[in-house]
Design a protein around this motif. Structure first.
Motif, short mmCIF file in Angstrom:
data_model
loop_
_atom_site.label_atom_id
_atom_site.label_comp_id
_atom_site.label_asym_id
_atom_site.label_seq_id
_atom_site.Cartn_x
_atom_site.Cartn_y
_atom_site.Cartn_z
N LYS A 224 -3.89 8.61 14.74
CA LYS A 224 -2.51 8.37 15.64
C LYS A 224 -1.10 9.00 14.49
CE LYS A 224 -3.12 6.67 19.82
NZ LYS A 224 -2.85 7.20 20.56
N GLY A 225 -1.73 9.41 13.42
CA GLY A 225 -0.42 9.95 12.30
C GLY A 225 0.00 8.81 11.12
N ILE A 226 -0.63 7.73 11.54
CA ILE A 226 -0.91 6.33 10.56
C ILE A 226 -1.56 6.48 9.77
CG2 ILE A 226 -0.26 3.70 11.17
CD1 ILE A 226 0.10 4.13 13.77
N THR A 227 -1.20 6.90 8.33
CA THR A 227 -2.14 6.53 7.34
C THR A 227 -1.30 6.01 6.36
OG1 THR A 227 -0.44 8.42 5.83
CG2 THR A 227 -2.38 9.09 7.70
N ALA A 228 -0.26 5.29 6.22
CA ALA A 228 -0.07 4.22 4.95
C ALA A 228 -0.30 2.80 6.13
CB ALA A 228 1.83 3.75 5.64
N GLN A 229 -0.84 2.16 6.80
CA GLN A 229 -1.27 1.27 7.17
C GLN A 229 -2.49 0.34 6.19
OE1 GLN A 229 -1.54 -0.13 10.95
NE2 GLN A 229 -2.81 -1.86 10.62
N TRP A 230 -3.32 1.83 6.18
CA TRP A 230 -4.89 0.95 5.72
C TRP A 230 -5.27 2.20 4.94
CZ3 TRP A 230 -7.36 -2.14 10.04
CH2 TRP A 230 -6.64 -3.54 10.13
N GLY A 231 -4.64 3.26 5.02
CA GLY A 231 -4.84 4.68 3.53
C GLY A 231 -5.75 5.30 5.31
N THR A 232 -6.29 6.36 4.43
CA THR A 232 -7.60 7.22 4.99
C THR A 232 -8.86 7.26 4.78
OG1 THR A 232 -7.29 8.68 3.05
CG2 THR A 232 -5.23 8.70 4.74
N GLU A 233 -9.14 6.49 4.05
CA GLU A 233 -10.62 6.54 3.62
C GLU A 233 -11.23 5.28 3.91
OE1 GLU A 233 -12.01 6.55 -0.44
OE2 GLU A 233 -10.17 6.87 -1.12
N PRO A 234 -12.70 5.36 4.89
CA PRO A 234 -13.21 4.35 5.55
C PRO A 234 -13.24 3.40 4.70
CG PRO A 234 -14.22 5.86 5.32
CD PRO A 234 -13.02 6.73 4.41
N PHE A 235 -12.82 1.89 4.65
CA PHE A 235 -13.12 0.70 4.36
C PHE A 235 -14.81 0.85 3.28
CE2 PHE A 235 -9.19 -1.06 6.46
CZ PHE A 235 -9.41 -2.24 6.04
N SER A 236 -15.61 0.69 4.54
CA SER A 236 -16.83 0.98 3.45
C SER A 236 -17.05 2.15 2.34
CB SER A 236 -17.79 1.28 4.77
OG SER A 236 -17.56 2.25 5.04
N PHE B 113 1.60 -4.70 8.68
CA PHE B 113 2.15 -3.10 8.41
C PHE B 113 3.71 -2.98 8.86
CE2 PHE B 113 2.53 1.42 9.24
CZ PHE B 113 3.24 1.50 7.26
N ALA B 114 4.75 -2.88 8.89
CA ALA B 114 6.06 -3.13 9.19
C ALA B 114 6.41 -1.65 8.97
CB ALA B 114 6.77 -3.73 8.53
N GLY B 115 4.99 -0.69 9.11
CA GLY B 115 5.91 0.90 8.94
C GLY B 115 5.69 0.86 10.81
N SER B 116 5.58 2.50 10.40
CA SER B 116 5.98 3.56 11.43
C SER B 116 6.86 2.69 12.66
CB SER B 116 4.23 3.45 12.46
OG SER B 116 3.34 4.10 11.22
N GLY B 117 8.04 3.06 12.73
CA GLY B 117 8.67 1.66 13.79
C GLY B 117 8.76 0.67 14.01
N GLY B 118 7.67 0.00 13.10
CA GLY B 118 7.47 -1.40 13.87
C GLY B 118 6.50 -1.66 14.96
N ARG B 119 6.10 -0.87 15.07
CA ARG B 119 5.12 -0.84 16.70
C ARG B 119 3.91 -2.53 15.98
NH1 ARG B 119 3.66 5.32 17.61
NH2 ARG B 119 3.07 5.00 15.74
N LEU B 120 3.65 -2.56 14.93
CA LEU B 120 2.69 -3.56 15.56
C LEU B 120 3.25 -4.62 15.28
CD1 LEU B 120 -0.85 -4.45 14.85
CD2 LEU B 120 -0.72 -4.31 12.32
N VAL B 121 4.50 -5.04 14.51
CA VAL B 121 5.50 -5.94 14.21
C VAL B 121 5.43 -6.66 15.92
CG1 VAL B 121 7.64 -6.69 14.19
CG2 VAL B 121 6.07 -5.79 12.98
N ALA B 122 6.45 -5.15 16.99
CA ALA B 122 6.08 -5.79 17.83
C ALA B 122 5.11 -6.07 19.04
CB ALA B 122 6.64 -4.50 19.07
N TYR B 123 4.11 -5.35 18.43
CA TYR B 123 3.14 -5.91 19.35
C TYR B 123 1.95 -7.56 18.94
CZ TYR B 123 -2.58 -7.43 20.02
OH TYR B 123 -2.94 -7.74 20.49
#
Length: 166
Positions: free
Chosen positions: A28-40, A130-140
């Motif tokens: 979705k183009g959201i790389t700032a929330q949890w990065g680009t590398e898998p947690f594992s 994460f409050a970036g990406s236009g606050g979509r997660l905050v709104a959720y």
């Protein structure tokens, strides 16, 4: 959909769900929330998940026997958010596997968190996100009955704490 308590043996399933969420976010183009590398694939992230699960109560949602979502409830927030001045339950590492997006997995976990908070006799349920990406997660989270409290920034990562009272 079935919600069950997770244990140490569920760490691979928890990481798999979190990895899937990273891939979905990146798609979705959201790389700032949890990065680009898998947690594992990040030892510090694996240790964070293991430690958080050990500090609280980890939960897994299964759909047709497949892990579809995860969350850990702890009596305190992570290191970047000050604890409340009263007893609280804090939602941490909430994620839905990409295969199950749009099926109410996150909402089911948050309702379970609310039920657990009430069961413990606690009146405050909090989460940070994460409050970036236009606050979509905050709104959720607001759509799930949470109210914004304090905003914070860690390095360049914008965050928002939200609460739900009972």
């Amino acid at each position: 959909m079935k919600i069950r308590k997770a244990g140490a043996e569920d760490l691979p399933a928890m990481l798999s769900v979190l990895d899937s969420a990273v891939v979905w976010l990146n798609g979705k183009g959201i790389t700032a929330q949890w990065g680009t590398e898998p947690f594992s694939e990040r030892s510090e992230a694996v240790e964070q998940v293991r430690r958080t699960a050990a500090e609280g109560d980890p939960w897994i949602v299964e759909v047709d026997g497949e892990p579809a979502g995860v969350m850990t409830l702890t009596p305190h927030p992570g290191r970047h958010v000050p604890p409340a001045a009263e007893p609280e339950v804090f939602v941490r590492l909430l994620a839905t596997d990409a295969r199950f997006h749009g099926r109410g997995v996150g909402a089911a976990l948050l309702e379970h968190a609310a039920a657990e908070t009430r069961r413990q006799g606690v009146s405050l349920l909090r989460v940070d996100c994460f409050a970036g990406s236009g606050g979509r997660l905050v709104a959720y989270y607001e759509g799930q009955g949470f109210t914004r409290t304090e905003a914070f920034v860690v390095d360049d990562w914008p965050g928002q704490v939200l609460e739900r009272r009972f």
